[in-house]
Design a protein around this motif. Structure first.
Motif, PDB file in Angstrom:
ATOM      1  N   TYR A 357       0.839  -1.211   0.000  1.00 35.85           N
ATOM      2  CA  TYR A 357       0.000   0.000   0.000  1.00 35.85           C
ATOM      3  C   TYR A 357       0.872   1.258   0.000  1.00 35.85           C
ATOM      4  CZ  TYR A 357      -2.632   3.800   2.212  1.00 35.85           C
ATOM      5  OH  TYR A 357      -3.171   5.018   2.521  1.00 35.85           O
ATOM      6  N   ILE A 358       1.926   1.249   0.852  1.00 39.56           N
ATOM      7  CA  ILE A 358       2.815   2.420   0.939  1.00 39.56           C
ATOM      8  C   ILE A 358       3.520   2.660  -0.395  1.00 39.56           C
ATOM      9  CG2 ILE A 358       4.918   3.290   2.043  1.00 39.56           C
ATOM     10  CD1 ILE A 358       3.983   1.810   4.598  1.00 39.56           C
ATOM     11  N   GLN A 359       3.988   1.548  -1.031  1.00 39.33           N
ATOM     12  CA  GLN A 359       4.673   1.685  -2.322  1.00 39.33           C
ATOM     13  C   GLN A 359       3.731   2.262  -3.392  1.00 39.33           C
ATOM     14  OE1 GLN A 359       6.233  -2.178  -3.285  1.00 39.33           O
ATOM     15  NE2 GLN A 359       7.710  -2.183  -1.592  1.00 39.33           N
ATOM     16  N   LEU A 360       2.513   1.774  -3.402  1.00 42.32           N
ATOM     17  CA  LEU A 360       1.552   2.265  -4.400  1.00 42.32           C
ATOM     18  C   LEU A 360       1.205   3.729  -4.159  1.00 42.32           C
ATOM     19  CD1 LEU A 360      -0.814  -0.840  -4.597  1.00 42.32           C
ATOM     20  CD2 LEU A 360       0.700  -0.011  -6.402  1.00 42.32           C
ATOM     21  N   LYS A 361       1.052   4.107  -2.879  1.00 40.89           N
ATOM     22  CA  LYS A 361       0.795   5.513  -2.573  1.00 40.89           C
ATOM     23  C   LYS A 361       1.953   6.395  -3.003  1.00 40.89           C
ATOM     24  CE  LYS A 361      -2.104   7.184  -0.359  1.00 40.89           C
ATOM     25  NZ  LYS A 361      -3.339   7.911  -0.793  1.00 40.89           N
ATOM     26  N   ASP A 362       3.197   5.880  -2.761  1.00 45.64           N
ATOM     27  CA  ASP A 362       4.369   6.636  -3.201  1.00 45.64           C
ATOM     28  C   ASP A 362       4.370   6.793  -4.712  1.00 45.64           C
ATOM     29  OD1 ASP A 362       5.194   6.920  -0.610  1.00 45.64           O
ATOM     30  OD2 ASP A 362       6.630   5.239  -0.671  1.00 45.64           O
ATOM     31  N   SER A 363       4.005   5.707  -5.405  1.00 43.10           N
ATOM     32  CA  SER A 363       3.948   5.773  -6.876  1.00 43.10           C
ATOM     33  C   SER A 363       2.931   6.799  -7.333  1.00 43.10           C
ATOM     34  CB  SER A 363       3.595   4.396  -7.450  1.00 43.10           C
ATOM     35  OG  SER A 363       4.589   3.449  -7.130  1.00 43.10           O
ATOM     36  N   LEU A 364       1.794   6.810  -6.647  1.00 43.33           N
ATOM     37  CA  LEU A 364       0.771   7.796  -6.991  1.00 43.33           C
ATOM     38  C   LEU A 364       1.270   9.218  -6.762  1.00 43.33           C
ATOM     39  CD1 LEU A 364      -2.496   6.154  -5.589  1.00 43.33           C
ATOM     40  CD2 LEU A 364      -2.053   6.765  -7.962  1.00 43.33           C
ATOM     41  N   SER A 365       1.984   9.397  -5.628  1.00 44.16           N
ATOM     42  CA  SER A 365       2.519  10.722  -5.319  1.00 44.16           C
ATOM     43  C   SER A 365       3.543  11.145  -6.362  1.00 44.16           C
ATOM     44  CB  SER A 365       3.155  10.720  -3.925  1.00 44.16           C
ATOM     45  OG  SER A 365       2.200  10.404  -2.925  1.00 44.16           O
ATOM     46  N   GLN A 366       4.409  10.175  -6.751  1.00 50.46           N
ATOM     47  CA  GLN A 366       5.419  10.480  -7.769  1.00 50.46           C
ATOM     48  C   GLN A 366       4.766  10.839  -9.102  1.00 50.46           C
ATOM     49  OE1 GLN A 366       8.029   7.109  -7.907  1.00 50.46           O
ATOM     50  NE2 GLN A 366       8.814   7.424  -5.823  1.00 50.46           N
ATOM     51  N   MET A 367       3.707  10.072  -9.451  1.00 49.15           N
ATOM     52  CA  MET A 367       2.993  10.377 -10.693  1.00 49.15           C
ATOM     53  C   MET A 367       2.383  11.775 -10.627  1.00 49.15           C
ATOM     54  SD  MET A 367       1.085   6.718 -11.326  1.00 49.15           S
ATOM     55  CE  MET A 367      -0.035   7.411 -12.508  1.00 49.15           C
ATOM     56  N   PHE A 368       1.818  12.096  -9.473  1.00 49.90           N
ATOM     57  CA  PHE A 368       1.209  13.414  -9.312  1.00 49.90           C
ATOM     58  C   PHE A 368       2.268  14.515  -9.412  1.00 49.90           C
ATOM     59  CE2 PHE A 368      -0.234  16.891  -6.505  1.00 49.90           C
ATOM     60  CZ  PHE A 368      -1.371  17.260  -7.202  1.00 49.90           C
ATOM     61  N   GLU A 369       3.427  14.284  -8.749  1.00 47.81           N
ATOM     62  CA  GLU A 369       4.509  15.267  -8.808  1.00 47.81           C
ATOM     63  C   GLU A 369       5.033  15.410 -10.223  1.00 47.81           C
ATOM     64  OE1 GLU A 369       5.632  17.329  -6.559  1.00 47.81           O
ATOM     65  OE2 GLU A 369       4.168  16.622  -5.092  1.00 47.81           O
ATOM     66  N   ALA A 370       5.165  14.260 -10.917  1.00 51.79           N
ATOM     67  CA  ALA A 370       5.650  14.303 -12.306  1.00 51.79           C
ATOM     68  C   ALA A 370       4.699  15.105 -13.180  1.00 51.79           C
ATOM     69  CB  ALA A 370       5.812  12.881 -12.847  1.00 51.79           C
ATOM     70  N   GLU A 371       3.397  14.915 -12.964  1.00 50.84           N
ATOM     71  CA  GLU A 371       2.402  15.656 -13.733  1.00 50.84           C
ATOM     72  C   GLU A 371       2.498  17.154 -13.430  1.00 50.84           C
ATOM     73  OE1 GLU A 371      -1.339  13.954 -12.820  1.00 50.84           O
ATOM     74  OE2 GLU A 371      -1.004  12.112 -13.981  1.00 50.84           O
TER      75      GLU A 371
END
Length: 659
Positions: A357-371
């Motif tokens: 769950y933590i890894q997926l949330k981090d991925s989501l955050s990274q995707m959001f930051e990248a966007e």
């Protein structure tokens, strides 16, 4: 709020693909009729419209969409220089556009092309285009633009079309937008509008029952969220009653979703699980893995409410094993699995899924930051480009200013010479124009005299035709009311004296019956009663039926004929068809005659074909009889055109009139 999102997803899918999931069962008769009309018609315009309608029907079924493209291509080839068909083609081509931002301008172009027309049929087409534009914005997650297009543009057009089904669909899409934004009050308002509009305008059009079922099931979901369970069950029963006579699998999927959600709301958990299981089964039959997964996740929510932890765990593991979840859902349900394993005291697996769950949330955050970074870079690059454009513009303006100064000096030097030349030129031009004006005035005067003469001839011709029709009516009335009634009375007298005298009663009755029948036929030929009472379409059908014989077959087709045309116009059209049929029966030696009449707005089309011996068109043009002259006079009165083709294989007439 997780449940609300899932419910919206199902209804958004229904809206987006409703037109593509229909079967073609209800259209088989229409398809056969259109194909027959295409194969028999000689008019390119009619064949073009028929091919467009076939393309539209085939878009309603995904498996037949390529066949629809084939008919679309044929129709596009037949458009040629017809401006109306060119505008109409924009709509039919838009049916094959995907709902993406790249195609937005194409949809707008299609709507713009049809704005110049004010017919009910065009308003319906425009409302469909604007519906797709609204749906496009909704899929792009732009609710404000969706509402603006639907309320300010689509709904006013749909109201002009007076098509309750189109208007109901627009209200339904607005309700879905508000539902997705969790505004339940406005959702219910527009959903009620959609239902009442559809119920009040009940029709036999295709998809009427399907649309009504979808609305009832959508209302069940909204009422369930509002905790109005009794009213929700009433609408569920309405949907169920319709489904009994309309068993489409896709609609039953929606039914089980709504029913399961409602049972879940009233804590009838076992029935809710049974409903979701039925939804899973139908989704598997339809090979729709996304809907199957959503039903399983709703079933998981019920297991959690029942505190059936093991069952909830097994179901989530099965969903994870199947795959297909987006990253947000995987993060959410990873956290759910972590909580389940903690409750089961399996802390090792709880830790694993918590880490996931933590890894997926981090991925989501990274995707959001990248966007966000990409967006900032795009804005920066746009600003840099704008600054460069401004600098280049300033440099260009300075260069132009220097060039203008130099040019001004040269212009001042040459201005005097140019003025002299211009003055001399205008004197010469004025003299020349005076001669042209004088000559043109003479030509205009001559043309005006010719136009007045032609208008007078047309006026006389119209008067003659009106007098002729009035005389026919009078003769028909006298024959029917006077001689016909006397002959009928004579027949009754002879019948009453049949047993008293030794007359040949059978022969007398036969003669009288024949006379009466002939009088009625004469009366019909003069002024057909069906034209006066039932209108042009019925009168033409009766004419073709009356002129049939054992040796000659006459087939009649009609398309969208408006019987509210002025009687004089209907009479002229009837006389044109009658005269052409009489000519064919007298001279062509044909065994088959095909008559096609159709109307598109204020244009009326007549097509008559036979398989007779044909004739030499040039000889007919030189030696025109009264019948041909009468036909051409009537066509000219209606500002129409006549196209005739004849060979040893038969003759065809194509007539276009302005009504």
């Amino acid at each position: 709020m997780k449940r609300l999102h899932l419910v919206f997803l199902l209804f958004a899918t229904c809206l987006g693909h409703a037109q593509n999931n229909s079967t073609l069962n209800d259209y088989e008769v229409t398809i056969d009729s259109l194909k027959n009309a295409i194969s028999t018609s000689k008019s390119d315009s009619l064949r073009c419209i028929m091919n467009y309608r076939l393309a539209y029907i085939y878009t309603k079924n995904v498996d037949k969409k390529e066949l629809g493209r084939t008919h679309l291509k044929k129709a596009n080839e037949l458009v040629k220089n017809n401006s109306y068909l060119k505008d109409l083609s924009c709509y039919y081509n838009s049916l094959f556009f995907s709902l993406t931002k790249e195609n937005l301008q194409k949809f707008r172009k299609a709507d713009e092309a049809l704005k110049k027309y004010n017919s009910r049929e065009i308003y319906i087409l425009r409302s469909k285009i604007l519906f797709n534009i609204g749906l496009l914005y909704q899929r792009e997650n732009e609710p404000l633009q969706t509402i603006e297009v639907l309320v300010k543009e689509a709904i006013p057009v749909a109201k002009k079309s007076k098509d309750s089904q189109e208007l109901s669909n627009l209200y339904k899409l607005i309700a879905v937008v508000f539902y997705n934004n969790e505004d339940i009050a406005k959702t219910k308002y527009y959903l009620d509008l959609s239902i009442s509009t559809l119920e009040q305008g009940k029709s036999k059009k295709n998809r009427y029952n399907e649309d009504l079922i979808e609305l009832y099931l959508f209302n069940v979901e909204v009422l369930s969220v509002q905790k109005k369970t009794n009213e929700a069950f009433e609408y569920l029963q309405k949907a169920e009653d319709l489904l009994k006579s309309y068993p489409l699998k896709s609609l039953y999927i929606e039914y089980y979703f709504a029913k399961g959600s409602l049972n879940q709301e009233i804590k009838n958990y076992e029935q809710a699980i049974s409903d979701y299981d039925n939804g899973v089964r139908l989704s598997q039959l339809n090979k729709d893995s996304a809907l199957e997964q959503r039903f399983k996740l709703m079933k998981y929510e019920v297991f959690i409410l029942q505190n059936k932890i093991e069952s909830a765990k097994d179901l989530l593991l099965d969903v994870f094993k199947t795959g297909g979840m987006n990253i947000k859902d995987r993060a959410y349900y990873s956290y759910e699995l972590s909580k389940i394993y903690r409750k089961l005291n399996d802390f090792e697996k709880a830790y694993v899924y918590n880490e996931q769950y933590i890894q997926l949330k981090d991925s989501l955050s990274q995707m959001f930051e990248a966007e966000k970074i990409a967006d900032i870079e795009a804005k920066y690059n746009k600003l840099e480009n704008e600054n460069k454009i401004k600098e280049l513009t300033i440099e260009k303006q300075a260069t132009l200013l220097n060039q203008r100064k130099n040019m001004l000096f040269l212009l001042l030097l040459s201005f005097a010479l140019v003025c002299v030349l211009i003055f001399a030129y205008f004197i010469w031009k004025n003299l020349k124009n005076q001669k042209k004006i004088t000559a043109q005035k003479e030509i205009n005067h001559f043309q005006k005299l010719n136009n007045l003469k032609r208008e007078k001839e047309i006026e006389i011709m119209q008067t003659m035709i009106n007098v002729e029709e009035a005389e026919r009516k009078r003769v028909a009335r006298d024959l029917h009311d006077s001689i016909g009634s006397k002959l009928s009375a004579l027949k009754i007298i002879f019948a009453n004296t049949q047993n008293k005298n030794d007359y040949n009663d059978s022969r007398i009755n036969t003669i009288l019956e024949t006379s009466i029948a002939e009088l009625r036929q004469i009366s019909y030929n003069l002024v057909p009663e069906s034209l006066l009472k039932l209108g042009l379409e019925k009168a033409l059908g009766d004419l073709c039926f009356t002129l049939r014989s054992d040796t000659v077959s006459i087939e009649f087709h009609s398309y969208e004929i408006d019987n509210s045309m002025p009687l004089t116009t209907q009479t002229n059209i009837f006389r044109i068809v009658q005269e052409l049929l009489n000519n064919a029966l007298k001279h062509s030696k044909a065994t088959q005659i095909l008559v096609s009449c159709s109307q598109n707005g204020n244009r009326f089309y007549i097509s008559i074909e036979d398989n007779g011996v044909g004739f030499n068109i040039s000889e007919i043009e030189e030696n025109q009889g009264l019948g041909i002259k009468n036909i051409k006079s009537r066509i000219e009165l209606l500002h129409g055109s006549l196209d005739c083709e004849s060979s040893s294989g038969g003759t065809s007439y194509n007539i276009e009139l302005d009504v």
